[in-house]
Enzyme design. Sequence first.
Site, short mmCIF file in Angstrom:
data_model
loop_
_atom_site.label_atom_id
_atom_site.label_comp_id
_atom_site.label_asym_id
_atom_site.label_seq_id
_atom_site.Cartn_x
_atom_site.Cartn_y
_atom_site.Cartn_z
CB SER A 16 10.55 26.72 20.11
OG SER A 16 10.47 27.19 21.45
N GLY A 48 13.37 32.58 20.20
CA GLY A 48 13.31 34.10 20.56
C GLY A 48 14.28 34.93 19.94
CB CYS A 78 5.50 28.62 19.90
SG CYS A 78 7.10 29.65 19.74
CG ASN A 79 3.02 33.67 23.53
OD1 ASN A 79 2.06 34.31 23.59
ND2 ASN A 79 3.12 32.34 24.27
CB CYS A 185 7.22 32.75 26.62
SG CYS A 185 8.04 31.32 26.16
CB THR A 186 3.91 28.10 25.66
OG1 THR A 186 4.86 27.78 24.85
CG2 THR A 186 2.57 28.66 24.88
CG HIS A 187 9.44 27.71 27.31
ND1 HIS A 187 9.09 27.97 26.09
CD2 HIS A 187 10.29 26.72 27.29
CE1 HIS A 187 9.70 26.96 25.02
NE2 HIS A 187 10.56 26.32 26.05
#
EC number: 5.1.1.3
Length: 271
Positions: A16, A48, A78-79, A185-187
């Site tokens: 995202s 999200g 992206c989860n 979450c990949t962030h």
Amino acid sequence: MWGDKMRYFPIGVFDSGVGGLTVLKRLMEVLPQENYVYFGDTRRVPYGDRSKEEIKAFTKQIMNFLKKKNVKIFVIACNTISAVFEKEGKEIVFNVVEAGVKSAVETTCNKRIGVIGTRRTTEERIYSNKIKEINKSIEVYEVACPELVPLIEKGFYKTESVKRVVIECVKNLKEEKIDTLVLGCTHYPIVIDYIEEALIGENVRIVDPAERLAYDVKEYITRVNMINPNGSGQVQFYLSKMTQSFIEIAKILLEGKINNYNVSIVDITKY
């Protein structure tokens, strides 16, 4: 298994926004000879708080775009997308949730796992469901941290605001006596210092699904003889909107792999 020329095609990675760069970084460490195409939906981030239908529609557009770039496999970095993704075609697709689940189950000793993620990811209970498919006796505690992604995307990843949000996110998980925390979450690896600080003294091991994912991808493309024998680790970036924070984070994570010449803006709604 595939046409011989496909081994020379790039690996497609998408998210995202900036979070998927943490996955791309791991892939490039494990598979430095591969070439990559990265798409970040920076115009429509965050995902999200969006509906499942919206996320599925956006995902279809992104995958259609990446098909035009002749990627040999897709990596969902992206989860939130992974939590609602339903495979339709014959494409080879890897996602962070599957990797995170396997790593978490292998890591926990007391069978108490915490997961932090977006609201959509935690509401889907994707980690809980998949972990319990492997071991029903494991307790999984999922906590939504909806404020984190917008702050990171705006470039506020080294601020007291982010630190406070992280502390609040993990507070209840600490009370559950977890011994494993999944970054759902990949962030979140971008603010790993704050997460580690919030867990000091708790004897909690942190799982970054991207670590396992990179090796899963390597194992697969090696097994099917799709390793690029003479790639150079080139990356072509595509964004739905140019943002300064994306460029800044990419420069930090990827160390020189991004410049003005390999970033393009695309109207993803046309796909």
